[in-house]
Enzyme design. Sequence first.
Site, short mmCIF file in Angstrom:
data_model
loop_
_atom_site.label_atom_id
_atom_site.label_comp_id
_atom_site.label_asym_id
_atom_site.label_seq_id
_atom_site.Cartn_x
_atom_site.Cartn_y
_atom_site.Cartn_z
N THR A 138 43.28 27.37 44.36
CA THR A 138 42.90 28.09 43.39
C THR A 138 41.37 27.44 42.85
O THR A 138 41.49 26.12 42.44
CB THR A 138 43.78 28.00 41.81
OG1 THR A 138 45.01 28.85 42.37
CG2 THR A 138 43.22 28.60 40.87
N GLN A 188 46.69 35.50 49.69
CA GLN A 188 48.21 34.96 49.35
C GLN A 188 48.35 36.03 47.95
O GLN A 188 47.66 36.12 47.17
CB GLN A 188 48.01 33.55 48.82
CG GLN A 188 49.51 33.06 48.41
CD GLN A 188 49.37 31.88 47.77
OE1 GLN A 188 48.79 31.50 46.98
NE2 GLN A 188 49.92 30.67 48.70
N HIS A 207 53.42 34.54 48.16
CA HIS A 207 53.51 33.38 47.40
C HIS A 207 55.05 33.22 46.61
O HIS A 207 55.32 33.87 45.55
CB HIS A 207 52.63 33.31 46.43
CG HIS A 207 52.17 31.80 45.97
ND1 HIS A 207 53.23 30.89 46.04
CD2 HIS A 207 51.43 31.23 45.05
CE1 HIS A 207 52.68 29.64 45.25
NE2 HIS A 207 51.64 30.08 44.82
N ASN A 261 56.17 27.31 44.18
CA ASN A 261 55.42 26.59 43.00
C ASN A 261 55.77 26.91 41.75
O ASN A 261 54.96 26.87 40.88
CB ASN A 261 54.01 26.48 43.15
CG ASN A 261 53.50 25.64 44.24
OD1 ASN A 261 54.19 24.66 44.92
ND2 ASN A 261 52.23 25.75 44.70
N TYR A 274 56.27 29.98 40.50
CA TYR A 274 55.93 31.43 40.06
C TYR A 274 57.00 32.39 40.22
O TYR A 274 58.10 32.19 40.41
CB TYR A 274 54.88 31.95 40.93
CG TYR A 274 53.38 30.85 40.46
CD1 TYR A 274 53.03 30.68 39.64
CD2 TYR A 274 52.97 30.00 41.60
CE1 TYR A 274 52.10 29.81 38.95
CE2 TYR A 274 51.96 28.99 41.40
CZ TYR A 274 51.46 29.06 40.01
OH TYR A 274 50.36 28.03 39.67
N ARG A 315 55.17 31.60 51.78
CA ARG A 315 55.07 30.21 51.41
C ARG A 315 56.22 29.65 50.31
O ARG A 315 56.50 30.58 49.57
CB ARG A 315 53.66 29.69 50.51
CG ARG A 315 53.57 28.43 50.45
CD ARG A 315 52.25 28.21 49.63
NE ARG A 315 51.49 27.07 50.00
CZ ARG A 315 50.80 26.20 49.36
NH1 ARG A 315 50.52 26.69 48.02
NH2 ARG A 315 50.20 25.13 49.76
N ASN A 338 55.40 23.53 37.89
CA ASN A 338 55.76 24.49 36.83
C ASN A 338 56.79 24.71 36.42
O ASN A 338 57.36 25.77 36.27
CB ASN A 338 55.06 25.84 37.47
CG ASN A 338 53.54 25.97 37.49
OD1 ASN A 338 52.69 25.62 36.67
ND2 ASN A 338 53.06 26.36 38.90
N GLY A 392 45.02 21.10 52.03
CA GLY A 392 44.41 21.63 50.89
C GLY A 392 43.23 21.01 50.45
O GLY A 392 42.09 21.28 50.74
N ARG A 393 43.23 19.94 49.70
CA ARG A 393 42.00 19.45 48.97
C ARG A 393 41.00 18.82 50.01
O ARG A 393 39.60 18.91 49.72
CB ARG A 393 42.47 18.41 47.92
CG ARG A 393 43.22 18.76 46.87
CD ARG A 393 43.41 17.54 45.94
NE ARG A 393 44.12 18.17 44.56
CZ ARG A 393 44.37 17.52 43.85
NH1 ARG A 393 44.07 16.24 43.44
NH2 ARG A 393 44.84 18.04 42.44
#
Length: 370
Positions: free
Chosen positions: A25, A97, A178, A181, A183, A230, A238, A328-329
Amino acid sequence: MPTLFDPLTAGAIPLANRIVMAPLTRNRSPDAIPQPRTALYYAQRASAGLIVTEATAISHQGQGYADVPGLYAPEQIDGWRRVTDAVHAEGGRIVVQLWHVGRISHTSLQPDDQAPVAPSAIRAESKTFIHNADGQGEFVDTSTPRALELAELPGIVEDYRRAARAAIDAGFDGVEVHAANGYLIDQFLRAGSNQRTDAYGGSIEHRARFLDEVMHAVVDEIGGDRTGIRLSPVTPANDAHDDAPQPLFTHVVERLAPLGLAFVHVIEGATGGDRGYSQGDAPFDYAALKAAYAAAGGRGAWIVNNDYDKADADAAIASGHADAVAFGRPFIANPDLVRRLREDAPLNPPDQATFYGGGDHGYTDYPTLD
């Protein structure tokens, strides 16, 4: 013995290597519309075997953060088409996603300032990113959600179906649903956020029903060979929690196996944190999860994620623990990450101050080796 740099086929999607760009994101899509800089950002990273885009809302109700993209309006589809064209021009492969945040939202982000929706009316101990009265971005507590009525659930399933079709129309090679995480889909799965007493709550089978319906709708619309998912079996992200994740996610992958998916993307441990983190009474057994998927007939590529470096990724591929590894990062700061990994070159450090929101700085201006 396969290596990180060998090709791989995930359903109908050919990957030039086994390095996947994980969804990240970045909060740079005002009015939920991907911008020209978005196309440049992803095209710079097209050497990844597969790009999974930042999470993208399937509806206005599914929005949970300021300036994240959507896939439910014509101008959003047009914006994404510029992105897919740019990535394909560089020889890359890209999936979007599909995202509904559920309770991880704020009234200011919802239609008519309404409450977010969730399986149960339980507020998450979490934060979201909004624009304050001065127009500046800030992190605030999520709003208390309302529990979804049974009659509303088919409409959300249909939103997933429409978004999957829009993704193909926008030129994507496929989609990743998705379900991780904390959601909406994950909220239905986890006992900590799902206290329903109807056909979508209680037993593992009931809590997995919403995921099952979403996945069948998407697969029916675009085909299993262009659909991935995923999962994050034990992450506390979260405010997600469940005391018995092993039987829950074993059931989930056994239900997914017959769908002929392109891939299953698993976050191991705590998202963005300890890969060894677990919930419940025992460490989570990811090898057993993969074996359960295969035993039930699952043939999708198995992608692992969470703080892998090159040595870890090489070992995961060589041992058969995974078919591909998502980073990722490192992709934020290293558009040429594939080359840097291949050549054992040093990595640019990411500037965390520019992760969420802003312009080109910290987005499209990281240097390559050249």
